[in-house]
Design a protein around this motif. Structure first.
Motif, short mmCIF file in Angstrom:
data_model
loop_
_atom_site.label_atom_id
_atom_site.label_comp_id
_atom_site.label_asym_id
_atom_site.label_seq_id
_atom_site.Cartn_x
_atom_site.Cartn_y
_atom_site.Cartn_z
N LYS A 106 0.84 -1.20 0.00
CA LYS A 106 0.00 0.00 0.00
C LYS A 106 0.87 1.25 0.00
O LYS A 106 0.56 2.23 -0.69
CB LYS A 106 -0.92 0.00 1.22
CG LYS A 106 -1.76 1.26 1.39
CD LYS A 106 -2.64 1.55 0.20
CE LYS A 106 -3.76 0.57 0.07
NZ LYS A 106 -4.68 0.92 -1.04
N ILE A 107 1.98 1.23 0.74
CA ILE A 107 2.91 2.37 0.74
C ILE A 107 3.47 2.58 -0.67
O ILE A 107 3.52 3.72 -1.18
CB ILE A 107 4.05 2.15 1.74
CG1 ILE A 107 3.52 2.15 3.18
CG2 ILE A 107 5.15 3.19 1.57
CD1 ILE A 107 3.01 3.48 3.65
N GLN A 109 2.16 1.68 -3.49
CA GLN A 109 1.08 2.14 -4.38
C GLN A 109 0.84 3.64 -4.21
O GLN A 109 0.70 4.37 -5.20
CB GLN A 109 -0.21 1.39 -4.06
CG GLN A 109 -1.41 1.85 -4.90
CD GLN A 109 -2.71 1.23 -4.42
OE1 GLN A 109 -2.73 0.15 -3.85
NE2 GLN A 109 -3.81 1.93 -4.65
N LEU A 110 0.82 4.11 -2.97
CA LEU A 110 0.58 5.53 -2.72
C LEU A 110 1.71 6.39 -3.27
O LEU A 110 1.48 7.48 -3.80
CB LEU A 110 0.42 5.77 -1.21
CG LEU A 110 -0.86 5.19 -0.58
CD1 LEU A 110 -0.79 5.31 0.94
CD2 LEU A 110 -2.09 5.90 -1.12
N ASP A 113 1.39 6.56 -7.02
CA ASP A 113 0.31 7.47 -7.41
C ASP A 113 0.81 8.91 -7.47
O ASP A 113 0.39 9.69 -8.33
CB ASP A 113 -0.86 7.37 -6.42
CG ASP A 113 -1.61 6.06 -6.54
OD1 ASP A 113 -1.44 5.37 -7.57
OD2 ASP A 113 -2.36 5.72 -5.60
N LYS A 114 1.70 9.25 -6.56
CA LYS A 114 2.24 10.62 -6.51
C LYS A 114 3.37 10.83 -7.50
O LYS A 114 3.43 11.85 -8.19
CB LYS A 114 2.74 10.93 -5.09
CG LYS A 114 3.38 12.30 -4.95
CD LYS A 114 3.94 12.51 -3.56
CE LYS A 114 4.61 13.88 -3.43
NZ LYS A 114 5.81 14.00 -4.27
N LEU A 273 1.91 11.30 3.27
CA LEU A 273 1.83 9.90 2.85
C LEU A 273 1.20 9.04 3.94
O LEU A 273 0.36 8.18 3.66
CB LEU A 273 3.24 9.40 2.51
CG LEU A 273 3.37 7.95 2.06
CD1 LEU A 273 2.61 7.72 0.76
CD2 LEU A 273 4.84 7.58 1.86
N SER A 274 1.59 9.28 5.18
CA SER A 274 1.01 8.50 6.28
C SER A 274 -0.48 8.78 6.44
O SER A 274 -1.26 7.87 6.74
CB SER A 274 1.76 8.80 7.59
OG SER A 274 1.53 10.13 8.02
N LEU A 276 -2.51 9.63 3.96
CA LEU A 276 -3.15 8.91 2.87
C LEU A 276 -3.29 7.43 3.18
O LEU A 276 -4.31 6.81 2.85
CB LEU A 276 -2.35 9.10 1.58
CG LEU A 276 -2.35 10.49 0.94
CD1 LEU A 276 -1.38 10.54 -0.23
CD2 LEU A 276 -3.75 10.87 0.49
N TYR A 277 -2.28 6.87 3.82
CA TYR A 277 -2.34 5.45 4.19
C TYR A 277 -3.48 5.21 5.18
O TYR A 277 -4.27 4.28 5.02
CB TYR A 277 -1.01 5.01 4.79
CG TYR A 277 -0.97 3.55 5.18
CD1 TYR A 277 -0.49 2.60 4.29
CD2 TYR A 277 -1.45 3.13 6.42
CE1 TYR A 277 -0.47 1.25 4.64
CE2 TYR A 277 -1.45 1.79 6.77
CZ TYR A 277 -0.95 0.85 5.88
OH TYR A 277 -0.95 -0.48 6.22
N HIS A 279 -6.09 6.98 5.63
CA HIS A 279 -7.35 7.16 4.89
C HIS A 279 -7.70 5.89 4.11
O HIS A 279 -8.86 5.47 4.08
CB HIS A 279 -7.20 8.35 3.93
CG HIS A 279 -8.24 8.40 2.86
ND1 HIS A 279 -9.57 8.60 3.11
CD2 HIS A 279 -8.13 8.27 1.51
CE1 HIS A 279 -10.24 8.59 1.97
NE2 HIS A 279 -9.39 8.39 0.99
N SER A 280 -6.70 5.25 3.51
CA SER A 280 -6.96 4.07 2.68
C SER A 280 -7.42 2.88 3.49
O SER A 280 -8.20 2.07 3.00
CB SER A 280 -5.70 3.71 1.87
OG SER A 280 -4.69 3.18 2.72
#
Length: 294
Positions: A106-107, A109-110, A113-114, A273-274, A276-277, A279-280
């Motif tokens: 997941k990290i 992937q995020l 995305d950026k 980033l953290s 967003l994680y 949130h996911s």
């Protein structure tokens, strides 16, 4: 030849005036005059000739123009390439083996995305060793475990350690519990052993490994019971809820940052980033997810 002097020389050629050249490159006319004298000394040639009130290029000066432009172009290309390499170098992420499946994808992937073209290097080790690597600047980021009361890193998720086994409930009835644990410097290992010692429950550590793959494979073989972070437990394992076993500690999984960060992942970027994680995994509006440094 001096790059700054060549740049001043080309500025004069392009503007036809030391006054305008000085304004363009933010130098005084006297400074440019000194640079031109230095160029003539290095070339051992006269580069300028006075025609009335104006200076013009000599034949040798005209020859230098072509070379100077190429030298400056190559110089600027090299610096641009170095800047590109610096900003596009691989992002080195440290990750304990047990978080490789549950957290790391997941990290990645995020981050993709950026910065879609970002390359990665992944270094797997335990939290203690990853902290040392962060301190030494050997890795840029690390996914590590901290105690809930600690302020280390940027929170990814709250979690807890649990006891687990695979399909062999009789392991719990043995007078001496067979344990399969991560290494001694793992928080979960310490919590499991300390908890059993405090209630005087006999145990035998039959296997220790830093590898989550090895730990899970041996547990799956029915050899013993293990202790691991809840979010890393495979779907086909059973979480033990036996009240006779000691309660294991709560933990936080965080993203820690080195003191000399990657150009794309400074403290502000890692904090975002953290968030967003979280949130996911929480599936709540991002506006409700606080950016925590804790």
């Amino acid at each position: 030849m001096d790059i700054d002097a060549l740049r001043s020389f080309i500025a004069f050629v392009d503007t036809g005036s030391f006054t305008r050249a000085a304004k363009q490159i933010c130098r005084t006319q006297s400074a440019i005059s000194m640079q031109m004298k230095k160029l003539e000394q290095e070339a051992n040639q006269r580069l300028f000739i006075k025609k009335g009130r104006n200076l013009s290029l000599t034949t040798e000066g005209q020859v230098l123009v072509s070379y100077a432009r190429r030298i400056l172009a190559l110089h600027d290309d090299v610096l641009a390439e170095f800047a590109t390499v610096k900003h596009n170098r691989p992002l080195i992420i440290g990750c304990p083996d047990d978080y490789v499946v549950s957290v790391l994808p997941k990290i990645i992937q995020l981050i993709q995305d950026k910065t879609p073209n970002q390359k990665f290097r992944i270094h797997c080790d335990n939290t203690v060793k990853l902290r040392i690597m962060l301190d030494n600047g050997e890795i840029d980021l690390a996914i590590i475990t901290r105690a809930p009361e600690s302020q280390e890193g940027y929170l990814l998720q709250n979690d807890k350690a649990v006891w687990v086994y695979y399909g062999n409930h009789e392991l719990l009835t043995q007078p001496t519990l067979p344990l399969i644990l991560f290494e001694e410097d793992c928080k979960v290992h310490c919590a499991a052993v300390d908890g059993l010692d405090k209630i005087n429950r006999k145990y035998n550590i039959i296997c220790i490994s830093p590898s989550a793959t090895a730990i899970k494979a041996i547990i799956k073989n029915g050899t013993g019971i293990g202790a691991m972070v809840a979010s890393t437990v495979p779907d086909d394992f059973t979480i033990i809820k036996d009240p006779s076993l000691p309660h294991l500690a709560a933990v936080d999984i965080v993203l820690a940052l080195t003191s000399n960060p990657h150009p794309h992942y400074t403290a502000a970027e890692v904090a975002h980033l953290s968030a967003l994680y979280r949130h996911s995994i929480l599936e709540v509006p991002l506006a409700e997810v606080r950016v925590l440094h804790q």
